[in-house]
Design an enzyme around this catalytic site. Structure first.
Site, short mmCIF file in Angstrom:
data_model
loop_
_atom_site.label_atom_id
_atom_site.label_comp_id
_atom_site.label_asym_id
_atom_site.label_seq_id
_atom_site.Cartn_x
_atom_site.Cartn_y
_atom_site.Cartn_z
N HIS A 174 0.76 -1.43 -0.02
CA HIS A 174 -0.07 0.15 -0.06
C HIS A 174 0.89 1.53 -0.08
O HIS A 174 0.21 2.67 -0.45
CB HIS A 174 -0.89 -0.12 1.05
CG HIS A 174 -0.56 0.45 2.37
ND1 HIS A 174 0.25 -0.59 3.26
CD2 HIS A 174 -0.50 1.61 3.33
CE1 HIS A 174 0.61 0.10 4.31
NE2 HIS A 174 0.13 1.34 4.35
N ASP A 208 7.49 -7.60 8.15
CA ASP A 208 6.24 -6.61 8.37
C ASP A 208 6.47 -5.35 7.49
O ASP A 208 5.65 -4.78 6.78
CB ASP A 208 5.74 -6.39 9.68
CG ASP A 208 4.77 -5.46 9.65
OD1 ASP A 208 3.66 -5.65 8.89
OD2 ASP A 208 4.47 -4.68 10.66
N HIS A 245 7.23 -2.28 2.26
CA HIS A 245 7.51 -0.88 2.34
C HIS A 245 8.93 -0.01 2.32
O HIS A 245 9.13 0.68 1.18
CB HIS A 245 6.70 -0.38 3.55
CG HIS A 245 5.33 -0.99 3.67
ND1 HIS A 245 4.58 -1.49 2.69
CD2 HIS A 245 4.82 -1.12 4.96
CE1 HIS A 245 3.65 -2.03 3.38
NE2 HIS A 245 3.67 -1.83 4.69
#
Ligand code: BG6
Length: 490
Positions: free
Chosen positions: A183, A240, A245
Site C-alpha cells: 500500500h 512486516d 514498504h
C-alpha cells in the site's frame, strides 16, 4: 482524481470480509471512489468470510465502518449507490458448498446488476486459507469475463514460501492478472518521488554517487502492534515493513528512469535495483525490541507484555541497516534505513543528503551552521518536500545558516490526499499494475531478507533494547556514527 476512462462493470469480491482491513480501509476506500463517481457504471460488492451473518448485518457493519473511517463525509445517496449490490456470502474456505454459494451469488449479481462476468477478487485472508481461496477462484476462472486478483501481504514468509505462492497463483492466473499490493506505492507522496525525479530536469544530473553522500530512509511508527501478535510474532519488523514498504521506497529512490510509466517499465527498473543489493554483514544490521515507556504522553507496555506475545519473545520491532546498491550510479553510497514501532512519533521520510560544498569560502564565519544540502521527502505526516540550503543571516558579516525551502501538499493543492487503497483499487479496476509489485520484485526482496535473517541465528542482542517513545536502540546510532554520520532527528 481525474479519470481518462471509466473502469468496466464488474463484481468486487472481498475474501476476508469480516477482517479489520475490510472495515478500516477497503470499504471506506470504495466509498470514497463512489463519492467521486470513479467506480464502474455497474458494480456489486460481495463480502466473503467464514463467520455466519446475514447480508443485512454485513451491510450495516460496513455502513458504520464508512461513517467511522472514510475520509469523506457520509452521504446517504453515495452509500445507497455503494450498498445497492452489496451482499455477504458465508463460506468455509475450500468447502464445496461454500464455493457453490459464492458462484451462485456471482451469477445473481451478474443478472441483477449487470456486472458482466468480470471479477476483481481481493484476497485479504490469512496465509493458511490462501491456497483454498486461490484454488476456489481459479477453478471458476474459465466461466468468467476478466479476472483480477489483489493479493494482500504477507506474501509469504521467506523466499521459498513466496515462490510457492507465485507458483500457485501462476497455475491459475497470468502475471498481468495478479496485483500484489504494497500500500506504500499507493501513497501520493511515494508516487511524487517519481514526479520529483523524472518530471524535473534539475535533480537527475545530481542524483548519483558524485553528488550524494548518503540516503536515509525512515519508517517510524508511534503505534505498537495493535493486538496483532498472532501475525507479528513470527514476522517482526523485517517481514512486516522492511521486506516490502522500506525496500520499495529504496527501489524508487535508486532506480534508473523508466522509459514510460507502464507496469513493465517501472517494475523492470525497480527489480534491477533490488538485484544489485548485496547482503549486509552482521555489523551493518541492528535489531531492536521495545521496552515499556511513554509515547505521546501515554504510558505503554513493553512488547513482551503485549497480549499474545511470548514473555521471552525474540521478535524484533525495530530494524536498522546500512545497505548498498552496487551499480554505477550508487557504488559506495550507503543507504541507511530504519523501521520501528513505538518510536517517539510517526514519520516516514526519505532524506537525500548531498555532499558538502567543496570549498565554502565562508567556513571561518559559518562554523557548524553550514550543513550539507538535504532533500527531504516527507511521505507522512505533513506530506511534502523540503530542501535544506545555506543562506546568509541578515546583517553585517557573512554568517550562514541552514534554512528550508518547503513544498507542502496542503498549501499547494488545497485538497485532501486520497488514501492509498483508493488509488490502488481503482488502478486494479482499470487493469494498471504499475503500482503493484511483480513476481520478481517480491522474490528479490525475500532473497535479501532471507540472507539477513540467516545471519541472526548467532545474534545475541538482549531484548528489550529501546524504550517506547525513544528514537530506537543505541546500537542503531553506533551503526551510523561509525561512518562519522548521524541519523536525522525524528
Ligand atoms: C502495514 C504493517 O503493512 O503497514 C503495519 O503491517 C504498519 O504493521 C503499517 O503499521 C504502516 O502503514 P501506514 O500506512 O500507517 O504507514
Amino acid at each position: 482524481m481525474q479519470l481518462a476512462r471509466r473502469p468496466e462493470s464488474c463484481a468486487i469480491v472481498i475474501f476476508g470480509a469480516t477482517g479489520d482491513l475490510t472495515r478500516r480501509k477497503l470499504i471506506p476506500a470504495l466509498y470514497s471512489l463512489a463519492y467521486r463517481n470513479l467506480l464502474p457504471h455497474h458494480f456489486a460488492i460481495l463480502g466473503v468470510a467464514h463467520t455466519a451473518q446475514t447480508s443485512a448485518t454485513f451491510v450495516a457493519t460496513m455502513k458504520k465502518a464508512v461513517k467511522q473511517h472514510a475520509r469523506d463525509p457520509f452521504r446517504q445517496d453515495v452509500w445507497d449507490l455503494l450498498s445497492e449490490g452489496m451482499r455477504y456470502v458465508e463460506t468455509e474456505f475450500g468447502n464445496e458448498d461454500g464455493n457453490d454459494r459464492v458462484a451462485e451469488a456471482l451469477e445473481e449479481v451478474d443478472a441483477e446488476h449487470g456486472t458482466a462476468g468480470n471479477r476483481l477478487y481481493y484476497l485479504a485472508v490469512p496465509p493458511k486459507t490462501f491456497t483454498d481461496s486461490v484454488t476456489e477462484i481459479g477453478e471458476r476462472r474459465h466461466r468468467e469475463g476478466w479476472v483480477r486478483l489483489i493479493v494482500e501481504k504477507p506474501f509469504g514468509h521467506d523466499l521459498a514460501s513466496a515462490c510457492a505462492l507465485n507458483d500457485l497463483l501462476h497455475h491459475w492466473f497470468r502475471e498481468d492478472e495478479i496485483f500484489r499490493i504494497d500500500h506504500y506505492l499507493g501513497k501520493e507522496t511515494v508516487q511524487n518521488m517519481l514526479a520529483l525525479r523524472f518530471a524535473n530536469g534539475i535533480f537527475e544530473p545530481v542524483w548519483n554517487r558524485q553528488f550524494i553522500d548518503h540516503v536515509q530512509i525512515t519508517v517510524a511508527e508511534a503505534m505498537g502492534i495493535e493486538g496483532r501478535a498472532g501475525f507479528y510474532e513470527p514476522a517482526g519488523a523485517i517481514r512486516d515493513v522492511f521486506q516490502n514498504h522500506l525496500l520499495q521506497l529504496l527501489a524508487l529512490t535508486a532506480m534508473e528512469p523508466p522509459i514510460d510509466f507502464t507496469a513493465d517499465a517501472v517494475r523492470t527498473e525497480k527489480v534491477k535495483v533490488l538485484k544489485s543489493m548485496h547482503t549486509p554483514g552482521p555489523k551493518s544490521v541492528v535489531r531492536g525490541q521495545y521496552g515499556a515507556g511513554f509515547v505521546e504522553g501515554l504510558e505503554v507496555p513493553s512488547y513482551r507484555e503485549e497480549d499474545g506475545v511470548s514473555p521471552d519473545s525474540l521478535t524484533e520491532t525495530y530494524i536498522a541497516a546500512k545497505l548498498y546498491v552496487d551499480n554505477w550510479r550508487w557504488a559506495d553510497t550507503p543507504f541507511y534505513v530504519r523501521a520501528g514501532k513505538r518510536l517517539g512519533r510517526r514519520e516516514t521520510t526519505i532524506a537525500i543528503q548531498f555532499k558538502q560544498a567543496p570549498h565554502p569560502p565562508f567556513e571561518a564565519i559559518a562554523g557548524d551552521d553550514l550543513r550539507p544540502n538535504v532533500l527531504l521527502i516527507q511521505v507522512q505526516p505533513d506530506e511534502g518536500v523540503s530542501l535544506a540550503i545555506g543562506a546568509k543571516v541578515p546583517g553585517a558579516g557573512m554568517t550562514i545558516r541552514t534554512v528550508h525551502m518547503d513544498f507542502l501538499y496542503g498549501g499547494s493543492f488545497r485538497t485532501q490526499l486520497p488514501e492509498a487503497y483508493e488509488r490502488l483499487i481503482l488502478d486494479c479496476l482499470l487493469g494498471d499494475a504499475a503500482l503493484f509489485t511483480s513476481e520478481d520484485e517480491v522474490e528479490e526482496q525475500w532473497k535479501l531478507v532471507d540472507s539477513i535473517v540467516g545471519g541472526w541465528a548467532r545474534d545475541r542482542t538482549n531484548f528489550p533494547n529501546y524504550a517506547s517513545g525513544s528514537p530506537g536502540p543505541k546500537a542503531a546510532d553506533d551503526l551510523i556514527r561509525r561512518d562519522a554520520r548521524s541519523w536525522r532527528r525524528h
